[in-house]
Design a protein around this motif. Structure first.
Motif, PDB file in Angstrom:
ATOM      1  N   ASP A 146       0.852  -1.184   0.000  1.00  0.00           N
ATOM      2  CA  ASP A 146       0.000   0.000   0.000  1.00  0.00           C
ATOM      3  C   ASP A 146       0.891   1.239   0.000  1.00  0.00           C
ATOM      4  O   ASP A 146       1.855   1.311   0.770  1.00  0.00           O
ATOM      5  N   PRO A 147       0.594   2.232  -0.840  1.00  0.00           N
ATOM      6  CA  PRO A 147       1.463   3.413  -0.920  1.00  0.00           C
ATOM      7  C   PRO A 147       1.328   4.299   0.311  1.00  0.00           C
ATOM      8  O   PRO A 147       0.294   4.314   0.973  1.00  0.00           O
ATOM      9  N   LYS A 148       2.380   5.041   0.597  1.00  0.00           N
ATOM     10  CA  LYS A 148       2.380   5.975   1.721  1.00  0.00           C
ATOM     11  C   LYS A 148       2.575   7.386   1.195  1.00  0.00           C
ATOM     12  O   LYS A 148       3.308   7.604   0.233  1.00  0.00           O
ATOM     13  N   GLN A 149       1.933   8.330   1.845  1.00  0.00           N
ATOM     14  CA  GLN A 149       1.950   9.728   1.411  1.00  0.00           C
ATOM     15  C   GLN A 149       3.373  10.255   1.303  1.00  0.00           C
ATOM     16  O   GLN A 149       4.149  10.199   2.251  1.00  0.00           O
ATOM     17  N   GLY A 150       3.732  10.732   0.102  1.00  0.00           N
ATOM     18  CA  GLY A 150       5.021  11.368  -0.104  1.00  0.00           C
ATOM     19  C   GLY A 150       6.196  10.423  -0.204  1.00  0.00           C
ATOM     20  O   GLY A 150       7.333  10.881  -0.285  1.00  0.00           O
ATOM     21  N   CYS A 151       5.967   9.112  -0.213  1.00  0.00           N
ATOM     22  CA  CYS A 151       7.067   8.141  -0.271  1.00  0.00           C
ATOM     23  C   CYS A 151       7.128   7.480  -1.645  1.00  0.00           C
ATOM     24  O   CYS A 151       6.126   7.399  -2.351  1.00  0.00           O
ATOM     25  N   ASN A 152       8.319   7.006  -2.010  1.00  0.00           N
ATOM     26  CA  ASN A 152       8.452   6.245  -3.243  1.00  0.00           C
ATOM     27  C   ASN A 152       7.710   4.920  -3.113  1.00  0.00           C
ATOM     28  O   ASN A 152       7.603   4.349  -2.024  1.00  0.00           O
ATOM     29  N   TRP A 153       7.226   4.429  -4.238  1.00  0.00           N
ATOM     30  CA  TRP A 153       6.359   3.251  -4.254  1.00  0.00           C
ATOM     31  C   TRP A 153       6.902   2.267  -5.279  1.00  0.00           C
ATOM     32  O   TRP A 153       7.008   2.588  -6.460  1.00  0.00           O
ATOM     33  N   LYS A 154       7.273   1.063  -4.844  1.00  0.00           N
ATOM     34  CA  LYS A 154       7.817   0.047  -5.736  1.00  0.00           C
ATOM     35  C   LYS A 154       6.711  -0.896  -6.201  1.00  0.00           C
ATOM     36  O   LYS A 154       5.967  -1.433  -5.387  1.00  0.00           O
ATOM     37  N   ILE A 155       6.647  -1.077  -7.516  1.00  0.00           N
ATOM     38  CA  ILE A 155       5.639  -1.934  -8.137  1.00  0.00           C
ATOM     39  C   ILE A 155       6.355  -3.063  -8.865  1.00  0.00           C
ATOM     40  O   ILE A 155       7.238  -2.824  -9.687  1.00  0.00           O
ATOM     41  N   ARG A 156       5.986  -4.301  -8.556  1.00  0.00           N
ATOM     42  CA  ARG A 156       6.621  -5.487  -9.136  1.00  0.00           C
ATOM     43  C   ARG A 156       5.701  -6.069 -10.211  1.00  0.00           C
ATOM     44  O   ARG A 156       4.558  -6.439  -9.923  1.00  0.00           O
ATOM     45  N   VAL A 157       6.213  -6.147 -11.433  1.00  0.00           N
ATOM     46  CA  VAL A 157       5.429  -6.627 -12.575  1.00  0.00           C
ATOM     47  C   VAL A 157       5.979  -7.986 -13.004  1.00  0.00           C
ATOM     48  O   VAL A 157       7.115  -8.086 -13.468  1.00  0.00           O
ATOM     49  N   TYR A 158       5.164  -9.025 -12.836  1.00  0.00           N
ATOM     50  CA  TYR A 158       5.547 -10.393 -13.187  1.00  0.00           C
ATOM     51  C   TYR A 158       4.992 -10.768 -14.555  1.00  0.00           C
ATOM     52  O   TYR A 158       3.959 -10.256 -14.993  1.00  0.00           O
ATOM     53  N   LEU A 159       5.656 -11.732 -15.190  1.00  0.00           N
ATOM     54  CA  LEU A 159       5.111 -12.426 -16.352  1.00  0.00           C
ATOM     55  C   LEU A 159       5.069 -13.901 -15.982  1.00  0.00           C
ATOM     56  O   LEU A 159       6.109 -14.560 -15.881  1.00  0.00           O
ATOM     57  N   ILE A 160       3.858 -14.424 -15.745  1.00  0.00           N
ATOM     58  CA  ILE A 160       3.693 -15.778 -15.228  1.00  0.00           C
ATOM     59  C   ILE A 160       2.935 -16.637 -16.230  1.00  0.00           C
ATOM     60  O   ILE A 160       2.277 -16.126 -17.145  1.00  0.00           O
ATOM     61  N   ASP A 161       3.020 -17.951 -16.044  1.00  0.00           N
ATOM     62  CA  ASP A 161       2.238 -18.867 -16.874  1.00  0.00           C
ATOM     63  C   ASP A 161       0.750 -18.648 -16.627  1.00  0.00           C
ATOM     64  O   ASP A 161       0.329 -18.310 -15.518  1.00  0.00           O
ATOM     65  N   ASP A 162      -0.035 -18.865 -17.659  1.00  0.00           N
ATOM     66  CA  ASP A 162      -1.487 -18.731 -17.549  1.00  0.00           C
ATOM     67  C   ASP A 162      -2.053 -20.016 -16.941  1.00  0.00           C
ATOM     68  O   ASP A 162      -2.593 -20.874 -17.637  1.00  0.00           O
ATOM     69  N   SER A 163      -1.911 -20.142 -15.625  1.00  0.00           N
ATOM     70  CA  SER A 163      -2.430 -21.310 -14.915  1.00  0.00           C
ATOM     71  C   SER A 163      -2.806 -20.898 -13.500  1.00  0.00           C
ATOM     72  O   SER A 163      -2.224 -19.966 -12.930  1.00  0.00           O
ATOM     73  N   THR A 164      -3.773 -21.609 -12.938  1.00  0.00           N
ATOM     74  CA  THR A 164      -4.210 -21.328 -11.572  1.00  0.00           C
ATOM     75  C   THR A 164      -3.090 -21.586 -10.579  1.00  0.00           C
ATOM     76  O   THR A 164      -2.901 -20.828  -9.623  1.00  0.00           O
TER      77      THR A 164
END
Length: 305
Positions: A146-164
């Protein structure tokens, strides 16, 4: 190209043939196939415990091969002895060679495997050999805190197999880090080519900046090799800087693309601005306890997905 030189002793003409190197471009897909023409793991690894004298229940193995009309995927189920040691004693073998009485039934995106009575613990997985026009089904999954006011925010973007199975394991892995899924999944068909996969931030609202590059790369060889633990899929990290602290809304688009296919998703975040209101403590009266102040400076963070 021919070059003629006169011999010093025999006085005969010596002809040297120089073969011209081909500089034409490769057809799409041939570079990747020639470099790693082998079977790829196209599912997670399923552990099966020995069952004594009782027959095994059918096992459903999810694979990520695109089974569109005209596909040329050659898919087999392989097995090996399960061991807790880091080094594997045996390599993967075709399950039908080890257990000829096993039953393998292909469905659309699954394979149903029925094994006989087992006297040892096994690991099973699906392997596939693609042809030039075959594709792999994958999904872009995005996680973060969850982002915090005025702080840098790291977002992790995965590429995963299309499976449950892949999605569940990656969610559990990120939850251990205190992260959660930030937006919906986006599907991508990854081609059998040598081009890498692009992930790009777009339509970023004013007041926010991406530290570093807005475009990042996932290598094609990492995308095609499914991890055995269904967790160590390739990912990249974007760091968002909150430049204008008066802004209360964050919006961006994220696009993943490979060859002729692309997918995108939108991410919206809302949180209450911290106005920094100071709270004065009440004066303590004689022989009377001090009441705690009312909390008028509560920050609320939330997401709309």
């Amino acid at each position: 190209i021919q070059e003629q030189r006169k011999g010093c002793t025999s006085h005969h003409n010596l002809t040297i043939h120089i073969r011209k190197r081909r500089t034409g471009k490769m057809r799409p897909g041939t570079g990747f196939q020639n470099r790693a023409y082998r079977s790829f793991m196209v599912s997670g690894c399923y552990k099966i415990l020995k069952n004594g004298f009782h027959p095994q229940q059918p096992i459903l193995i999810e694979h990520c091969c695109l089974m569109a009309m005209g596909n040329s995927w050659d898919i087999v189920v392989k097995c090996r002895q399960h061991s807790n040691q880091r080094k594997r004693i045996k390599n993967w073998q075709d399950v039908m060679e080890v257990y000829p009485e096993a039953k393998v039934e292909r469905k659309h995106n699954d394979i149903e495997l029925t094994l006989p009575v087992l006297t040892e613990n096994l690991e099973v997985a699906a392997f596939g050999v693609p042809k030039e026009n075959d594709q792999k089904r994958m999904q872009m999954a995005i996680f973060g805190k969850d982002p915090k006011q005025g702080c840098n925010w790291k977002i992790r973007v995965y590429l995963i197999d299309d499976s449950t199975k892949a999605f569940k394991v990656v969610c559990e892995k990120e939850a251990e880090k205190g992260n959660r899924q930030l937006t919906t999944l986006s599907g991508l068909f990854v081609s059998n080519s040598k081009g890498n996969i692009r992930i790009e931030f777009t339509d970023l609202d004013p007041g926010w900046q991406i530290k570093g590059d807005k475009v990042k790369i996932i290598y094609i060889k990492d995308a095609w090799n499914s991890p055995e633990n269904s967790a160590n899929f390739p990912f990249c990290v974007f760091e968002v800087s909150h430049v204008d602290r008066t802004k209360q809304q964050f919006f961006c688009g994220i696009t993943v693309s490979h060859d002729d296919d692309s997918a995108n998703t939108e991410m919206v975040a809302f949180f209450k601005q911290n106005r920094g209101v100071r709270i004065k403590l009440p004066q303590k009266r004689k022989n009377s306890p001090t009441k705690p102040p009312h909390d008028n400076n509560v920050e609320v963070y939330g997401f709309k997905i």
